[in-house]
Scaffold this motif. Structure first.
Motif, mmCIF file in Angstrom:
data_model
loop_
_atom_site.group_PDB
_atom_site.id
_atom_site.type_symbol
_atom_site.label_atom_id
_atom_site.label_comp_id
_atom_site.label_asym_id
_atom_site.label_seq_id
_atom_site.Cartn_x
_atom_site.Cartn_y
_atom_site.Cartn_z
ATOM 1 N N UNK A 1 18.513 97.581 47.600
ATOM 2 C CA UNK A 1 18.171 96.780 48.759
ATOM 3 C C UNK A 1 18.080 95.300 48.369
ATOM 4 N N UNK A 2 19.095 94.533 48.727
ATOM 5 C CA UNK A 2 19.152 93.115 48.353
ATOM 6 C C UNK A 2 18.028 92.317 49.012
ATOM 7 N N UNK A 3 17.623 92.688 50.236
ATOM 8 C CA UNK A 3 16.539 91.970 50.917
ATOM 9 C C UNK A 3 15.204 92.180 50.212
ATOM 10 N N UNK A 4 14.960 93.378 49.751
ATOM 11 C CA UNK A 4 13.685 93.685 49.086
ATOM 12 C C UNK A 4 13.665 93.187 47.647
ATOM 13 N N UNK A 5 14.830 92.889 47.099
ATOM 14 C CA UNK A 5 14.914 92.512 45.688
ATOM 15 C C UNK A 5 14.089 91.271 45.353
ATOM 16 N N UNK A 6 13.873 90.410 46.306
ATOM 17 C CA UNK A 6 13.095 89.196 46.066
ATOM 18 C C UNK A 6 11.603 89.470 45.918
#
Length: 186
Positions: free
Chosen positions: A20-25
């Motif tokens: 999940x690229x959005x949660x990666x932050x």
């Protein structure tokens, strides 16, 4: 008796998108995927008893390569290579695994920030390998006298960092005196 989790205990995480690229932050997400990789790696090492303990980082990387994609995969691989580099001190056999993994992944990672982190860690670790001069530093003794390591070049230097509240440190004191006597003319 030993405690054993039910086989389906971790099933609740199966529907989670590990990439999940959005949660990666989010730090909590990165911590989750790192721990997930460690758990997957531990399961594999439990099943495959031919894996040696010094294969742990390579197993972690294989898990990352086979189960994660994109930024998440590169993050996990970078963490594993970073650990291999930092574990490469002389008391653990040197930098051989760290060097092998660094050379392999410095050209395959696409995130240049990660490559920079690994290059910096690798170059720093080289300074502490057997045969290289020790980095210079200054310390103050209990009487306020400053000593610079480079002033002792060519001589045996024994450093003992201890605390008065540390009972193992205090037990070492007689041995420190023996070493001091043994090396006094060297």
């Amino acid at each position: 008796t030993s405690f054993k989790l039910k086989d389906d205990y971790y099933d609740f995480i199966k529907p989670i998108d590990y990439n999940n690229a959005d949660a990666f932050n989010l730090e909590s997400y990165r911590s989750f995927i790192t721990n997930l990789m460690f758990r997957m790696s531990m399961e594999l090492r439990t099943k495959d008893t031919t894996l040696r303990s010094n294969d742990n980082l390579k197993v972690d990387i294989k898990i990352a390569e086979n189960n994660f994609k994109g930024e998440v995969q590169e993050y996990l691989i970078t963490n594993s290579v970073f650990r291999a580099i930092n574990d490469g001190h002389p008391m653990k056999g040197g930098l051989s695994i760290g060097t092998e993994l660094f050379n392999k992944y410095k050209t395959t990672l696409t995130n240049k920030e990660y490559v920079g982190i690994l290059e910096n860690a690798y170059n720093k670790s080289l300074r502490f390998q057997v045969g290289n001069p020790a980095p210079d530093f200054t310390l103050t003794d209990i009487e306020g006298n400053e000593f610079v390591l480079s002033d002792f070049r060519g001589k045996v230097v024994y450093l003992d960092f201890w605390a008065s509240w540390c009972s193992p440190c205090m037990r070492e004191m007689p041995h420190s005196k023996e070493l001091q006597e043994y090396f006094k003319d060297k």
